[in-house]
Design an enzyme around this catalytic site. Sequence first.
Site, mmCIF file in Angstrom:
data_model
loop_
_atom_site.group_PDB
_atom_site.id
_atom_site.type_symbol
_atom_site.label_atom_id
_atom_site.label_comp_id
_atom_site.label_asym_id
_atom_site.label_seq_id
_atom_site.Cartn_x
_atom_site.Cartn_y
_atom_site.Cartn_z
ATOM 1 N N TRP A 154 0.806 -1.230 0.000
ATOM 2 C CA TRP A 154 0.000 0.000 0.000
ATOM 3 C C TRP A 154 0.832 1.270 0.000
ATOM 4 C CZ3 TRP A 154 2.140 1.768 4.388
ATOM 5 C CH2 TRP A 154 2.529 0.815 5.349
ATOM 6 N N ASN A 155 2.147 1.198 0.309
ATOM 7 C CA ASN A 155 2.883 2.437 0.586
ATOM 8 C C ASN A 155 3.274 3.209 -0.664
ATOM 9 O OD1 ASN A 155 4.656 0.295 0.071
ATOM 10 N ND2 ASN A 155 6.322 1.227 1.228
ATOM 11 N N LYS A 178 -1.941 -8.265 -7.818
ATOM 12 C CA LYS A 178 -2.805 -7.950 -6.680
ATOM 13 C C LYS A 178 -2.138 -6.811 -5.913
ATOM 14 C CE LYS A 178 -2.929 -9.326 -2.522
ATOM 15 N NZ LYS A 178 -3.094 -7.945 -2.014
ATOM 16 N N GLU A 181 -4.820 -3.805 -0.872
ATOM 17 C CA GLU A 181 -6.247 -3.490 -0.789
ATOM 18 C C GLU A 181 -6.485 -2.108 -0.168
ATOM 19 O OE1 GLU A 181 -5.015 -6.503 -0.363
ATOM 20 O OE2 GLU A 181 -6.132 -7.547 -1.930
ATOM 21 N N GLY A 231 6.899 -6.346 0.037
ATOM 22 C CA GLY A 231 6.153 -6.280 1.298
ATOM 23 C C GLY A 231 7.026 -6.716 2.449
ATOM 24 N N SER A 232 6.419 -7.356 3.447
ATOM 25 C CA SER A 232 7.169 -7.683 4.664
ATOM 26 C C SER A 232 7.931 -9.004 4.521
ATOM 27 C CB SER A 232 6.201 -7.781 5.844
ATOM 28 O OG SER A 232 5.323 -8.854 5.643
ATOM 29 N N GLU A 253 11.194 -8.008 -2.686
ATOM 30 C CA GLU A 253 11.726 -6.763 -2.111
ATOM 31 C C GLU A 253 11.057 -6.622 -0.753
ATOM 32 O OE1 GLU A 253 12.058 -3.774 -0.515
ATOM 33 O OE2 GLU A 253 10.900 -2.670 -2.011
ATOM 34 N N LEU A 254 11.849 -6.821 0.320
ATOM 35 C CA LEU A 254 11.249 -7.062 1.638
ATOM 36 C C LEU A 254 11.636 -6.045 2.707
ATOM 37 C CD1 LEU A 254 11.698 -10.929 1.696
ATOM 38 C CD2 LEU A 254 9.795 -9.588 0.814
ATOM 39 N N CYS A 287 10.620 1.610 2.275
ATOM 40 C CA CYS A 287 11.553 0.506 2.565
ATOM 41 C C CYS A 287 13.007 0.952 2.518
ATOM 42 C CB CYS A 287 11.298 -0.645 1.607
ATOM 43 S SG CYS A 287 11.276 -0.104 -0.099
ATOM 44 N N GLU A 384 12.377 -3.198 11.473
ATOM 45 C CA GLU A 384 12.155 -2.061 10.591
ATOM 46 C C GLU A 384 11.006 -1.232 11.172
ATOM 47 O OE1 GLU A 384 10.405 -3.348 6.869
ATOM 48 O OE2 GLU A 384 11.185 -1.595 5.835
ATOM 49 N N GLU A 461 14.717 -4.684 -9.462
ATOM 50 C CA GLU A 461 13.759 -4.172 -10.445
ATOM 51 C C GLU A 461 14.295 -2.853 -10.976
ATOM 52 O OE1 GLU A 461 10.401 -4.044 -7.637
ATOM 53 O OE2 GLU A 461 9.600 -5.755 -8.727
HETATM 54 P P1 NAD Z 1 2.351 -7.225 4.749
HETATM 55 O O1 NAD Z 1 3.564 -7.860 4.209
HETATM 56 O O2 NAD Z 1 1.406 -8.046 5.565
HETATM 57 O O3 NAD Z 1 1.531 -6.630 3.549
HETATM 58 C C1 NAD Z 1 2.192 -6.022 2.448
HETATM 59 C C2 NAD Z 1 1.393 -6.369 1.210
HETATM 60 O O4 NAD Z 1 1.405 -7.761 1.044
HETATM 61 C C3 NAD Z 1 -0.073 -5.948 1.351
HETATM 62 O O5 NAD Z 1 -0.479 -5.333 0.180
HETATM 63 C C4 NAD Z 1 -0.809 -7.245 1.581
HETATM 64 O O6 NAD Z 1 -2.068 -7.244 0.943
HETATM 65 C C5 NAD Z 1 0.094 -8.258 0.924
HETATM 66 N N1 NAD Z 1 -0.008 -9.555 1.581
HETATM 67 C C6 NAD Z 1 -0.102 -9.819 2.901
HETATM 68 N N2 NAD Z 1 -0.203 -11.148 3.109
HETATM 69 C C7 NAD Z 1 -0.173 -11.725 1.891
HETATM 70 C C8 NAD Z 1 -0.229 -13.069 1.431
HETATM 71 N N3 NAD Z 1 -0.338 -14.104 2.265
HETATM 72 N N4 NAD Z 1 -0.175 -13.283 0.101
HETATM 73 C C9 NAD Z 1 -0.052 -12.243 -0.763
HETATM 74 N N5 NAD Z 1 0.018 -10.970 -0.395
HETATM 75 C C10 NAD Z 1 -0.038 -10.709 0.917
HETATM 76 O O7 NAD Z 1 2.709 -5.916 5.516
HETATM 77 P P2 NAD Z 1 1.766 -4.867 6.309
HETATM 78 O O8 NAD Z 1 1.058 -5.431 7.501
HETATM 79 O O9 NAD Z 1 0.913 -4.144 5.329
HETATM 80 O O10 NAD Z 1 2.924 -4.008 6.844
HETATM 81 C C11 NAD Z 1 3.731 -4.571 7.862
HETATM 82 C C12 NAD Z 1 5.175 -4.375 7.576
HETATM 83 O O11 NAD Z 1 5.540 -4.828 6.279
HETATM 84 C C13 NAD Z 1 5.602 -2.946 7.566
HETATM 85 O O12 NAD Z 1 5.714 -2.434 8.852
HETATM 86 C C14 NAD Z 1 6.897 -3.051 6.806
HETATM 87 O O13 NAD Z 1 7.915 -3.491 7.654
HETATM 88 C C15 NAD Z 1 6.608 -4.105 5.784
HETATM 89 N N6 NAD Z 1 6.279 -3.507 4.477
HETATM 90 C C16 NAD Z 1 7.296 -3.348 3.598
HETATM 91 C C17 NAD Z 1 7.037 -2.760 2.382
HETATM 92 C C18 NAD Z 1 8.143 -2.557 1.397
HETATM 93 O O14 NAD Z 1 8.080 -1.649 0.589
HETATM 94 N N7 NAD Z 1 9.142 -3.416 1.386
HETATM 95 C C19 NAD Z 1 5.768 -2.334 2.056
HETATM 96 C C20 NAD Z 1 4.728 -2.543 2.971
HETATM 97 C C21 NAD Z 1 5.012 -3.141 4.175
#
Ligand code: NAD
Length: 479
Positions: A154-155, A178, A181, A231-232, A253-254, A287, A384, A461
Amino acid sequence: MKTLSYDPLYLFIDGRWLDAEGRDTVAVVNPATNAVLGRLPLADASDLDRALAAAERGFATWRRTAPAERARILKASADLMRERVEHIATLMTLEEGKPLVESRDEVLRAADYFEWFAEEARRIDGRVVPANRPGVLQLVKREPIGPVAAFTPWNFPAITPARKLSAALAAGCSVIIKPGEESPAAALALARALDDAGLPKGVLQVVFGVPDAVSSQLIASPVIRKVAFTGSMPVGRLLAERAAAGVKPITLELGGHGPVLVFRDADLDAAAVGGAANRFRGTGQICISSTRFLVQRDIYPRFTERFVAATRALVVGDGLDASTQVGPLANARQLAKMESLVEDAVRQGARLLTGGKRIPGPGYFFEPTVLADVPMSARVMHEEPFGPIAVLRPFDGLDDALTEANRLPYGLSAYAFTRDARTAIDVADGLEAGMIGINQYRIVATELPFGGMKESGIGSEGGAEGIHHYLVNKFISQI
Ligand code: NAD
């Protein structure tokens, strides 16, 4: 401040825009006001089956579309994104909260990726390899890997989808993406630009849903040949396991916990004032943000003073307000996390120099926060923060600084400030990070590879490298 409207939300499957009729929905909320902006339709298993079938057909068409034609469509979509910058930026500020000026910049940089990879599409060449036997022709070709499942957070609602879509589509892959959301409209606006630019149906599908259900169904499908996720770390690991079960490559990219090494000969304003601006940009939800400020001991007090003054001067507010420099956090989870990280650090002896609290009223606002002398046992030294918290600690020599910088399993971004060329070379050599800024914070560029080392990710990327993950090698040996 103007009241601005938000776009209706859809799924985009097989060239059709599908609304919420007959589907579960989830509310999309403005993080600055808590107002509901719209309801997002969620894909069920049959929608995902349709998306997979469409991606399979889309791939059959797109892989045979001439690179010049692929390039023409991607370039046209970039032009449309630029024409629509005000509209898309407003959607993004409404749904994610970042200041409008940053949203505009993000849309324009997203468009740049489509233009960059449009050009790269025309340069996917191969090799003729001399054979050991006479009369044999040996060719090495690079072909699109196949339909891609991509997941973005989402960020950065525009640029993260853009990095994946532009490279995958340029390579000749079809994609099911995807996006997060919580901020779905920006990615839908990119898809609209691609659709309007003439992307054949089935080449791109945009779906939303219950994230775990969507990723397990898509990654398990034999149609999908490649996975990409931002994401995370825990979710990245999970998706890597799922991809491994089907022997599918994954780009990850985590996130990171970016160290900044400030040496005594540094330009202190560039390091401290620029550091505060960079740390709190995107409300710290970036990130590659600079998060751990490691400052040589003799300039630590002066650095701290300037950093805190620059932090206090930042204007926090609704991103639609032209004076805002720091918007809200994206969601309530993030607010609770900031409170708990600050409470833990202060309890363990960190000095809270400014901030540290939620801002009362509607919206997920948290004060830009500076913690100094943070003990190594504090959670924020390990996790983080992904929010508006800066941690400051002193160091004595180069080796100490590098040891601390490289201590964590992260290896995404790192920064150093020094006027000494020898120190700059040694630091750049010693830092375990995929992206390094020396005497500057704004380092990302379309033409450079964006990605991390260690547990921050796999692959990169952007840049000339960004298209390789979406290609496979094939050799042909012909008599
Ligand atoms: P998250 O990893 O749960 O969610 C990030 C994205 O992944 C969301 O869009 C979510 O819909 C998707 N996601 C979550 N579970 C999934 C699954 N099982 N399968 C597919 N997609 C899935 O993170 P969050 O709760 O939104 O944020 C928590 C932490 O994640 C943040 O504090 C940060 O440390 C990290 N984060 C990192 C980035 C980045 O740019 N690397 C971006 C967002 C969050």
